[in-house]
Motif scaffolding. Structure first.
Motif: not given
Lengths: 147, 585
Positions: B359-360, B363-364, B407, B411, B414, B418, B421, B466
């Motif tokens: 994911s990181y 994302s990056h 993009g 997002d 992700l 999230r 997990r 959240r």
């Protein structure tokens, strides 16, 4: 001191991002000198005037460090940790400028003493705006720590 | 594995082998049976000895009695033979006169059948009562003569049948009549065997016991069970009678061939007379034996009980061992399961770490080139605008809008990952407040839209704030989006009871809605029911909503009537009721 004499250190390994960031700065009329380090090790060499940057004047400290997190050799978080660990750079403003919005990265960055955390938007117009705000804030509005 | 644990495992595996139980059972049984049989033998021997001793005592008493009786008769004979006058008469050959003195003796002593005198050579000279034709007969062939003439001492003869009528069985007691010159004659007392009857009857021979006398020739002189048996049974040559004649005594058990029964036989010599007494009792009649049998029965019963108890104990022990083994198995299985859970958890953690790294990376790394495309596209538009015609500018704009869409896709993906997990942290969440904050954000982003939003007051749940924000952002954002072409757009959010103590929440709009035929696809990833031209979107939002709701233990569903708006419902599972807040000062 003239505002334009303040130096910006951009730590960025991606040449595209480097060019776009520089472009965004210019578009916002930020004409300050921008030094670019392309990995974490070079950034540390620059800041501590060592290695390839041995000849650099140590009194010339950047007004702001724009630090990417994902970097070759030494990653951004480690660079930040060493900046904060050294007496010479302890108070230096560091803005994290990264693609990541991971909670872990945010948490670690702030824990290590980042002054700000900016996520680079995909939309270039937004990016320009963001960089503009960034420059305005850190170079004009913000009172830098005493040298 | 430590040595102790090894030993324990070995023990367990030994116990696991069923035969060990049988070996133990066999050993214990063998030990008990050995003990039982040894004490059986011991007691048997002891009690048999008692029984035998009792029988032997009878034989000895009988023998003593007989010796006493014989002694008395011999005494009588001697006292007669030593009378001075009688001796005188015998010495002078006056047999008739001598016998006359004795005339009254048979009357006084009823055992004495007859009494006669012979000279030293055994020729009968006188008798009482007198029998015709016997005077002058020599009886030197008779045992009594041979016995008494051997050393001229009083002698008790074996049994014999009288020569003269009545030919009854008698025995003789012969004593020498001595004078200064030697033996003048012999006084013989002939005694009926029947007379032994009363002597023997005086002896207690025990239940069904009997006694018989054996004379010095090994003949049965008298048998208390068969007193009237005619003739004389010769038992000489049988081992027991041989022993008796040798003067030995003893006791035995065995089959009596005459009586054809198992019997205890005791024998004792009549001291001084060469006779013997045999005392016999059938085994089954012996009280001592009966007592012994009873005792042994009790013993065997006792040991039987002990054996039974041991079998029971071993059975119980093996049952307990079995239980323990099963418990041990259960424990081990549980430990294995726990171990497996730990391993699986570790694997999952590794997988999660990998997913995070992925994911990181997404994302990056995925966003960077997009930013480059967009940035340089923009640069192209700005710096080279004069060299581009409208068509070129149009293409560049298409490129830029695509990069922005991608993009957004990244997002949203992700967010979905999230939602999957991150660990759920339940705390009281004010859904009302949350919804209003989402609506405010939308109103700020699109100030031109006029949407009537109504949110039910104070909806507080227990959940992850959240993640619940993501849910409301998606649901209210969708409602906002799908009412963009509706005049007098309206969005409602409220709740209603669902089941006993739960509530369901919904977000309802009067927008475009969807076709219920595709309701199954609604919550799938990348599923869209509208074209991007109608309503933009990535098709990930509702999948994310559903995943978050599921992770809360709740469920999500939707209803719509095409063109008349849609309702999205969700519950938050059994733990969604907020715990009463403690009053805090």
């Amino acid at each position: 001191m003239n505002m334009n004499e303040l130096t910006i250190l951009l730590v960025e390994d991606n040449p595209d991002d480097e060019e776009l960031t520089l472009r965004a700065l210019r578009q916002n009329n930020i004409m300050n000198m921008v030094d670019v380090a392309r990995d974490g090790a070079e950034a540390l060499d620059y800041l501590f005037c060592q290695g390839a940057h041995k000849a650099r004047d140590p009194s010339q400290k950047p007004a702001i460090v724009m630090l990417d997190l994902k970097l070759p050799k030494i990653d951004g978080l480690e660079v930040l940790r060493r900046i904060r660990a050294d007496e010479r750079t302890r108070l230096m403003p560091v803005v994290i400028l990264t693609s990541s919005k991971e909670e872990q990265d945010l948490l670690k960055s702030y824990s290590l003493g980042a002054n700000s955390y900016i996520r680079k938007p995909v939309d270039f117009n937004q990016f320009v705006t963001t960089v503009g705000h960034l420059g305005l804030y850190w170079l004009v509005l913000n009172e830098a720590p005493p040298r | 594995m430590t040595g102790l644990a090894k030993l324990r495992d070995m023990g367990a595996s030994l116990i696991a082998l069923a035969p060990i139980r049988w070996v133990a059972l066999f050993l214990v049984s063998a030990a008990i049976i050995a003990t039982a049989s040894s004490s059986y033998r011991e007691i048997d021997k002891e009690l048999t000895t008692v029984a035998l001793l009792r029988r032997e005592a009878v034989a000895r008493i009988a023998a003593t009695t007989m010796a006493e009786k014989f002694g008395r008769i011999v005494d009588v004979a001697i006292s007669l033979a030593t009378r001075v006058r009688f001796r005188d008469l015998v010495t002078r050959g006056k047999w008739e006169e001598a016998i006359k003195i004795m005339r009254d003796v048979p009357r006084d002593l009823p055992h004495i059948e007859r009494l006669f005198l012979t000279d030293a050579k055994g020729t009968l000279q006188a008798d009482v009562p007198a029998l015709p034709g016997v005077r002058g007969t020599n009886f030197a062939y008779r045992e009594w003569y041979q016995g008494v003439s051997r050393d001229w001492r009083p002698y008790v003869s074996p049994v014999y049948t009288r020569a003269a009528s009545p030919q009854i069985n008698v025995f003789a007691v012969a004593v020498p009549v001595k004078n200064a010159g030697g033996v003048a004659g012999i006084l013989v007392l002939q005694i009926r065997v029947e007379s032994l009857l009363e002597w023997i009857n005086a002896i207690d021979t025990g239940r069904q016991g009997f006694v018989y006398l054996v004379d010095s020739k090994g003949q049965v002189a008298f048998h208390s069970r068969h007193p009237d048996r005619p003739g004389i049974t010769d038992l000489s040559g049988t081992p027991m009678v041989d022993k008796l004649l040798r003067g030995e005594h003893g006791v035995e058990t065995g089959l009596d061939p005459v009586e054809n029964e198992e019997a205890i036989v005791a024998y004792a010599p009549v001291p001084g007379y060469g006779w013997g007494v045999v005392s016999q009792q059938p085994l089954h009649a012996s009280l001592a034996f009966a007592a012994k049998e009873a005792q042994l029965r009790r013993l065997l019963t006792g040991y039987g009980f002990i054996l039974l108890l041991c079998v029971l104990a071993i059975f119980m022990a093996s049952r307990i061992a079995g239980e323990r083994r099963r418990a041990e198995d259960d424990r081990r299985m549980k430990a294995e399961l726990e171990q497996r859970v730990i391993e699986r958890t570790a694997e999952l953690e590794v997988a999660n770490k990998e997913l995070e790294a992925f994911s990181y990376s997404v994302s990056h790394d995925l966003r960077s080139p997009l930013r480059s495309i967009d940035g340089f596209g923009q640069a192209l538009l700005e710096d080279c605008a004069s060299r581009l015609d409208d068509q070129g500018r149009h293409y560049l704009n298409r490129i830029r809008s695509s990069t922005q869409h991608m993009g957004q896709l990244i997002d949203d993906l992700l967010k979905l990952s999230r939602a999957t997990r991150t660990e759920i942290r339940r705390e009281p969440v004010d859904l009302t407040q949350l919804a209003q904050s989402v609506i405010t954000g939308l109103e700020i982003a699109e100030p031109d839209r006029k949407v009537e939003c109504r949110v039910q007051a104070s909806m507080v749940v227990n959940g992850d704030p959240r993640l619940l924000r993501i849910v409301l952002e998606n649901l209210i954002g969708n409602a906002w989006k799908f009412t963009s072409r509706t005049a007098q757009a309206r969005i409602d959010m409220a709740s209603f009871p669902d089941g006993a103590d739960n509530r369901a929440y919904y977000v309802r709009d009067n927008g475009a809605g969807f076709d219920m035929a595709y309701v199954d696809k609604l919550f799938g990833v990348f599923q869209r029911l509208h074209t991007p031209a109608e309503f933009p979107g990535t098709g990930i939002g509702l999948a994310t909503v559903q995943r978050i709701i599921h992770r809360h233990g709740g469920r999500a569903w939707a209803e719509s009537e095409g063109g008349k708006g849609a309702s999205f419902y969700f519950t938050l599972g059994p733990f969604s009721r907020p715990t009463p807040q403690k009053e805090q000062s």
